[in-house]
Design an enzyme around this catalytic site. Structure first.
Site, PDB file in Angstrom:
ATOM      1  N   HIS A  62      73.975  40.595  80.586  1.00 33.19           N
ATOM      2  CA  HIS A  62      74.732  39.945  81.720  1.00 33.19           C
ATOM      3  C   HIS A  62      76.261  40.670  81.695  1.00 33.19           C
ATOM      4  O   HIS A  62      76.572  41.103  82.797  1.00 33.19           O
ATOM      5  CB  HIS A  62      75.009  38.406  81.543  1.00 33.19           C
ATOM      6  CG  HIS A  62      73.699  37.727  81.510  1.00 33.19           C
ATOM      7  ND1 HIS A  62      72.649  37.990  82.188  1.00 33.19           N
ATOM      8  CD2 HIS A  62      73.412  36.418  80.540  1.00 33.19           C
ATOM      9  CE1 HIS A  62      71.771  37.083  81.932  1.00 33.19           C
ATOM     10  NE2 HIS A  62      72.218  36.116  80.948  1.00 33.19           N
TER      11      HIS A  62
ATOM     12  N   ASP B 269      68.063  40.069  86.001  1.00 35.26           N
ATOM     13  CA  ASP B 269      69.547  39.742  85.520  1.00 35.26           C
ATOM     14  C   ASP B 269      69.854  38.599  86.182  1.00 35.26           C
ATOM     15  O   ASP B 269      70.557  39.018  87.333  1.00 35.26           O
ATOM     16  CB  ASP B 269      70.169  40.737  84.847  1.00 35.26           C
ATOM     17  CG  ASP B 269      71.509  40.129  84.220  1.00 35.26           C
ATOM     18  OD1 ASP B 269      71.889  38.842  84.241  1.00 35.26           O
ATOM     19  OD2 ASP B 269      72.332  40.875  83.470  1.00 35.26           O
ATOM     20  N   HIS B 270      69.730  37.502  85.990  1.00 36.09           N
ATOM     21  CA  HIS B 270      69.972  36.370  86.816  1.00 36.09           C
ATOM     22  C   HIS B 270      71.453  36.358  87.469  1.00 36.09           C
ATOM     23  O   HIS B 270      71.919  35.935  88.475  1.00 36.09           O
ATOM     24  CB  HIS B 270      69.572  34.946  86.567  1.00 36.09           C
ATOM     25  CG  HIS B 270      70.414  34.437  85.595  1.00 36.09           C
ATOM     26  ND1 HIS B 270      69.989  34.366  84.326  1.00 36.09           N
ATOM     27  CD2 HIS B 270      71.429  33.415  85.606  1.00 36.09           C
ATOM     28  CE1 HIS B 270      70.794  33.791  83.639  1.00 36.09           C
ATOM     29  NE2 HIS B 270      71.787  33.227  84.334  1.00 36.09           N
TER      30      HIS B 270
END
Length: 504
Positions: A257, A194-195
């Site tokens: 996110h 999950d960036h």
């Protein structure tokens, strides 16, 4: 033993063992925009090991020379020209290779295995492999099974796999995918990326809470009224209409996110900053979230879809007019949900999560609003806004504390003021890209910032009642103009509880 930089309190220089990174879907956009530029930046900082190699793998016919040329062009295009050192880039390119691969051709995986063995001998990568799935999600299971069929799930060194979101489309598909992946790889080999968790301000939530004696004593139901976590985007769906119309913002942003950010804000202090200690506490707080019941859905979730309008003075078409979107689509582009955490720290403190397309500006932030002072002495002053602590994740990373202060003069007049901290001005350097941190962590075997399977499962279980209810009902879409702050129903959603959305 690998040192965890969060445990040390500093972002220490950490060099992984020599290894090869295999990028499936290497001809795609993510590889050009993010992955290879991030790897180049790590090389420029001397954070990659000697012999580090990249193998691009995709269906597109291409030679290694063509692949190197494309990746060098991508680095020049997606990084500032002043950042690129031609000598470093040429050295990176020398370690890039390409092999055509197709899940319908098992022989191509055997050829990949032979290439990796050859590179172990020639470039000294010692059997250490990092596989990155930068492909459509439908290929995750076939890729996993084919890697296992040729023995690439294990080697003489370490083997890890990074899987991009979305990890499943719903609970059933998540469980099926997880079962297929864990038949080939062990959980400790799987890095669900999950960036957002690679962003400096997201990581700073842990530091803010657990390195400062002034905040953690206030971080509970006695002092906090509510928390708002927002990811607002001014863009529409762009060229992702086909994907987005099957997903919607709840799946695309909130399930991964925003829920990940929520756990960092709400979790209990871990016993250490080892990966599993942190992820255990994140999972525990997710387990404590009250299930959303169908009969009370309107009290916990609201959705919207953008119509034509204007953003930053430019005309913007409605969602149903976007390319590859159904003209009668019922997909949400705005979603807000309320979470209640049934534990001693957070009982009766709502967490509001919202995300949307085509809002007036691009902002991602966490805003902690404190309770009002119990007795207002300064009745002649203008109405004061509640104290708040805001962590801006993007675009201007920083922290703002709002509080009341006396105006200069003979009388006592109180006004709300802000105390600002900005990363760029305070530290004098640009924050690294999220993918730099996450790729380096994966090579080091540090899974702190990656999602564990049990937490992904809990997040889907939490949101499935909302998704099921929305699928069965048709709202009057569109219900907010592009360039506005969302549907009227969302404002009413907050007003019913005597609260309002923050002005971003």
């Amino acid at each position: 033993m690998i040192e965890n930089p969060l445990r040390e309190g500093l972002r220490l220089e950490r060099i992984p063992e020599p290894c090869t990174m295999v990028i499936f879907g290497a001809s795609g956009d993510l590889t050009k925009r993010k992955l290879v530029p991030a790897l180049y930046s790590l090389a420029q900082q001397s954070l990659l090991p000697g012999g580090f190699s990249i193998v691009g793998a995709a269906r597109t016919p291409m030679s290694s020379e063509d692949f190197r040329a494309r990746m060098k062009e991508a680095v020049h295009h997606f990084l500032d020209p002043g950042q690129v050192d031609s000598r470093v880039l040429e050295n990176c390119a020398a370690g890039m290779f390409y092999t055509p691969i197709d899940v319908k051709d098992p022989g191509s995986f055997k050829r990949l295995s032979e290439l990796l063995s050859q590179m172990d001998q020639e470039r000294g990568t010692s059997g250490n492999r990092l596989f990155y799935f930068s492909t459509p999600p439908t290929l995750y299971a076939p890729l996993t099974q084919l890697l296992g069929s040729v023995g690439l799930n294990r080697s003489s060194g370490w083997t890890r796999v990074i899987i991009e979101k979305p990890f499943g489309h719903d609970l059933a598909s998540m469980l099926a995918l997880n079962k297929q992946v864990l038949e080939v790889f062990r959980e400790e080999q799987v890095y669900r990326i999950d960036h957002y968790l690679g962003k400096e301000t997201v990581q700073n939530i842990l530091v803010l809470r657990f390195a400062n004696g002034i905040f953690e004593p206030l971080w509970n139901r006695r002092y906090i009224d509510h928390v708002q976590i927002t990811a607002a985007e001014s863009l529409g769906v762009e060229n992702r209409g086909g994907y987005y119309d099957q997903a919607g913002v709840l799946r695309d942003m909130i399930q991964n996110h925003l829920l990940q950010i929520f756990t960092l804000v709400a979790m209990e202090p871990p016993v250490s900053l080892e990966a599993d200690a942190v992820r255990d506490e994140k999972t525990k707080v997710m387990q404590a979230v009250r299930p959303i019941e169908l009969q009370h859905m309107d009290q916990f979730a609201v959705r919207g879809q953008y119509a034509a309008g204007a953003v930053n003075g430019q005309p913007a078409k409605g969602y149903r007019e976007e390319k590859n979107v159904s003209p009668d689509s019922n997909t949400e582009t705005y979603a807000a949900i309320k979470l209640l955490v049934d534990n001693w720290r957070w009982a009766d403190v709502p967490f509001y999560l919202r995300s949307a397309k085509r809002l007036p500006k691009r902002v991602t932030e966490v805003a902690v609003q404190f309770r009002k002072a119990p007795h207002l002495l300064f009745k002649d002053s203008e109405p004061l806004q509640p104290n708040s602590l805001t962590l801006r994740i993007q675009p201007d990373a920083g922290i703002t504390l709002r509080f009341g202060a006396k105006l200069p003069g003979q009388s006592i007049q109180v006004r709300t003021v802000s105390m600002d901290f900005r990363y760029g001005t305070s530290f004098g350097k640009k924050s690294p890209d999220a993918y730099e941190r996450l790729l380096l962590d994966a090579m080091l075997g540090d899974s702190t910032l990656f999602a564990r399977g049990d937490m992904v499962e809990i997040s889907w279980r939490l949101l499935m009642p909302v998704l099921d209810a929305w699928q069965k009902t048709a709202d009057h879409f569109p219900n907010y103009e592009s360039g506005s702050w969302g549907p009227r129903e969302s404002d009413e959603f907050m007003q019913r509880e005597g609260r309002r959305w923050r002005r971003l």
